[in-house]
Write a protein that holds these residues in place. Structure first.
Motif, short mmCIF file in Angstrom:
data_model
loop_
_atom_site.label_atom_id
_atom_site.label_comp_id
_atom_site.label_asym_id
_atom_site.label_seq_id
_atom_site.Cartn_x
_atom_site.Cartn_y
_atom_site.Cartn_z
N ILE A 1 0.84 -1.20 0.00
CA ILE A 1 0.00 0.00 0.00
C ILE A 1 0.87 1.25 0.00
O ILE A 1 0.68 2.16 -0.82
CB ILE A 1 -0.97 -0.01 1.21
CG1 ILE A 1 -2.01 -1.12 1.03
CG2 ILE A 1 -1.65 1.35 1.38
CD1 ILE A 1 -2.84 -1.41 2.27
N GLY B 1 -0.61 4.37 -1.69
CA GLY B 1 -1.99 4.11 -1.27
C GLY B 1 -2.32 4.69 0.08
O GLY B 1 -1.56 5.47 0.65
N GLU C 1 -6.34 0.69 0.68
CA GLU C 1 -6.33 0.72 -0.79
C GLU C 1 -4.94 1.03 -1.31
O GLU C 1 -4.23 1.88 -0.78
CB GLU C 1 -7.31 1.78 -1.30
CG GLU C 1 -8.75 1.47 -0.99
CD GLU C 1 -9.70 2.57 -1.44
OE1 GLU C 1 -9.30 3.75 -1.44
OE2 GLU C 1 -10.83 2.23 -1.79
N THR C 2 -4.56 0.32 -2.39
CA THR C 2 -3.28 0.58 -3.02
C THR C 2 -3.38 1.89 -3.81
O THR C 2 -4.47 2.39 -4.06
CB THR C 2 -2.89 -0.55 -3.99
OG1 THR C 2 -3.88 -0.64 -5.01
CG2 THR C 2 -2.74 -1.87 -3.27
N GLY C 3 -2.22 2.40 -4.22
CA GLY C 3 -2.18 3.66 -4.96
C GLY C 3 -2.99 3.63 -6.24
O GLY C 3 -3.71 4.58 -6.56
#
Length: 145
Positions: free
Chosen positions: A120, A125, A131-133
């Protein structure tokens, strides 16, 4: 500066180092001592031998469809298991098993959490939402899809 990429072999080697560290903990030492005490205890060994014999009988009775005999043997198995569980050294052994398993679970969870957080963070993120980037960028209002 480029991030170092590790090989599977390097990771397995580190995992073995951690395993050796775990094997040198108080929890594992206590487990080994408790197991040795069980193996040295004649009463426990006899109860376990009886239990195994009854378990074999139960399998045979089940295979032959002898329900009444199976129920009697299962009742005896339950009684012996209860007797074994009431022995202090067995209780100590079971407690030590739980503690070693908790340690292994702790290590497993720490690895999983750290890997997830690193992914992440390295993608820009959001740790709070998990949430990931790429997910953050693609879910922002006004982004072109």
């Amino acid at each position: 500066m480029a991030t170092k990429l590790y090989t599977r072999d390097e990771i397995v080697e580190k995992a073995k180092e951690i395993a050796h560290m775990i094997a040198q903990t108080e929890e594992v030492e206590f487990f080994k001592k408790a197991e040795a005490q069980i193996n040295e205890n004649q009463f426990v060994r006899e109860k376990i031998a009886s239990l195994r014999s009854l378990q074999k009988q139960a399998v045979n009775f089940q295979h032959l469809g002898k329900e009444k005999a199976l129920k009697l043997v299962e009742k005896k198995i339950e009684e012996i298991e209860k007797e074994i569980d009431e022995i202090p050294v067995v209780q100590q052994f079971k407690q030590s098993q739980l503690e070693v398993n908790e340690l292994l679970q702790l290590v497993s969870n720490a690895i999983a959490t750290t890997v997830t957080n690193d992914i992440i963070e390295s993608t820009g993120g959001n740790l709070l939402t998990g949430e990931t980037g790429s997910k953050v960028k693609n879910s922002s209002p006004g982004s072109c899809s």
